[in-house]
Design a protein around this motif. Sequence first.
Motif, PDB file in Angstrom:
ATOM      1  N   HIS A  38       0.840  -1.208   0.000  1.00  0.00           N
ATOM      2  CA  HIS A  38       0.000   0.000   0.000  1.00  0.00           C
ATOM      3  C   HIS A  38       0.874   1.257   0.000  1.00  0.00           C
ATOM      4  CE1 HIS A  38      -2.989   2.959   1.346  1.00  0.00           C
ATOM      5  NE2 HIS A  38      -2.168   3.262   2.311  1.00  0.00           N
ATOM      6  N   ASP A  39       1.878   1.290   0.890  1.00  0.00           N
ATOM      7  CA  ASP A  39       2.789   2.442   0.924  1.00  0.00           C
ATOM      8  C   ASP A  39       3.479   2.619  -0.424  1.00  0.00           C
ATOM      9  OD1 ASP A  39       2.201   2.644   3.688  1.00  0.00           O
ATOM     10  OD2 ASP A  39       3.909   1.356   4.212  1.00  0.00           O
ATOM     11  N   LEU A  40       3.956   1.509  -0.965  1.00  0.00           N
ATOM     12  CA  LEU A  40       4.672   1.544  -2.237  1.00  0.00           C
ATOM     13  C   LEU A  40       3.747   1.972  -3.378  1.00  0.00           C
ATOM     14  CD1 LEU A  40       6.638  -1.714  -1.611  1.00  0.00           C
ATOM     15  CD2 LEU A  40       7.728   0.458  -2.201  1.00  0.00           C
ATOM     16  N   ALA A  41       2.529   1.462  -3.394  1.00  0.00           N
ATOM     17  CA  ALA A  41       1.593   1.819  -4.459  1.00  0.00           C
ATOM     18  C   ALA A  41       1.316   3.316  -4.461  1.00  0.00           C
ATOM     19  CB  ALA A  41       0.298   1.024  -4.301  1.00  0.00           C
ATOM     20  N   GLU A  42       1.218   3.915  -3.277  1.00  0.00           N
ATOM     21  CA  GLU A  42       1.026   5.362  -3.211  1.00  0.00           C
ATOM     22  C   GLU A  42       2.220   6.093  -3.815  1.00  0.00           C
ATOM     23  OE1 GLU A  42       0.131   6.531   0.816  1.00  0.00           O
ATOM     24  OE2 GLU A  42      -2.008   6.268   0.467  1.00  0.00           O
ATOM     25  N   GLY A  43       3.435   5.639  -3.481  1.00  0.00           N
ATOM     26  CA  GLY A  43       4.630   6.303  -3.989  1.00  0.00           C
ATOM     27  C   GLY A  43       4.875   6.056  -5.464  1.00  0.00           C
ATOM     28  N   LEU A  44       4.468   4.900  -5.954  1.00  0.00           N
ATOM     29  CA  LEU A  44       4.742   4.521  -7.337  1.00  0.00           C
ATOM     30  C   LEU A  44       3.589   4.831  -8.287  1.00  0.00           C
ATOM     31  CD1 LEU A  44       6.348   1.049  -6.523  1.00  0.00           C
ATOM     32  CD2 LEU A  44       7.580   3.071  -7.352  1.00  0.00           C
ATOM     33  N   GLY A  45       2.472   5.294  -7.740  1.00  0.00           N
ATOM     34  CA  GLY A  45       1.326   5.612  -8.575  1.00  0.00           C
ATOM     35  C   GLY A  45       0.604   4.396  -9.113  1.00  0.00           C
ATOM     36  N   LEU A  46       0.456   3.363  -8.270  1.00  0.00           N
ATOM     37  CA  LEU A  46      -0.167   2.112  -8.682  1.00  0.00           C
ATOM     38  C   LEU A  46      -1.451   1.874  -7.900  1.00  0.00           C
ATOM     39  CD1 LEU A  46       3.049  -0.108  -8.621  1.00  0.00           C
ATOM     40  CD2 LEU A  46       1.998   0.930 -10.650  1.00  0.00           C
ATOM     41  N   ALA A  47      -2.360   1.085  -8.465  1.00  0.00           N
ATOM     42  CA  ALA A  47      -3.561   0.650  -7.753  1.00  0.00           C
ATOM     43  C   ALA A  47      -3.232  -0.604  -6.944  1.00  0.00           C
ATOM     44  CB  ALA A  47      -4.680   0.357  -8.747  1.00  0.00           C
ATOM     45  N   TRP A  48      -3.801  -0.686  -5.740  1.00  0.00           N
ATOM     46  CA  TRP A  48      -3.535  -1.854  -4.883  1.00  0.00           C
ATOM     47  C   TRP A  48      -4.732  -2.090  -3.970  1.00  0.00           C
ATOM     48  CZ3 TRP A  48      -1.262  -6.198  -4.145  1.00  0.00           C
ATOM     49  CH2 TRP A  48      -1.067  -6.738  -2.868  1.00  0.00           C
ATOM     50  N   ALA A  49      -5.352  -3.240  -4.092  1.00  0.00           N
ATOM     51  CA  ALA A  49      -6.482  -3.610  -3.247  1.00  0.00           C
ATOM     52  C   ALA A  49      -6.465  -5.123  -3.070  1.00  0.00           C
ATOM     53  CB  ALA A  49      -7.798  -3.165  -3.876  1.00  0.00           C
TER      54      ALA A  49
END
Length: 215
Positions: A151-162
């Motif tokens: 989740h942290d990484l997805a925010e920084g990398l601009g990715l969707a994560w669920a």
Amino acid sequence: MPRSTAEPLPVTADDLDQAVQLSLATLREAPSTAWESKAGSLEWDCWETVEHLSDDLFAYAAQLGPKQPPLDSEVPFVYESRRPGGPKNTVHANRAAGAAGLLQVLDASGALLIAMVRTTSPQVRAHHVFGVSDPEGFAAMGIVETLVHTHDLAEGLGLAWAPPADLCARVLARLFPDAPSDTDPWTTLLWATGRAELPGHPRLTTWRWYGAPRP
């Protein structure tokens, strides 16, 4: 999707494998230029955060590894930060290998914990800072680390994560017994780890899990 009130299913090595592989599939979509971005609300960049996650999975595997696992301390590897304020890890990826190499380190570290959970007797106990736990507990810890740091990484990398709701529900039941059971499991897991608001509940500024073996 609220959590079921039925007896929770155990957390397994297959669950951990699923979490790690879903994380890797998501992170492989990251732009090659994005890894120096800050990882969500963390003070680390995305490269450092993957190293930290890899180190978590490695360290949990290592705790279960000795014939007589320590009950009052960590296995004494050296943990070092590569810069002031960076994560203190045993595991560091070779930057010359690029993002593909970084994710291979994560894949390998996850595989170590998956293998230890599969092959270690459920009766084994080992130290964790939040209390002595068992292989199922370390699997659940590894899943939480994987889900929330992705989740942290997805925010920084601009990715969707669920991640899957049922996976989140199982680790909530195992490690966060006091968390609400009538709320969305993924949002609740983010709330339980200090990363999200949860309607009707104060935002957490400190948090912990409870890894004690099931009765």
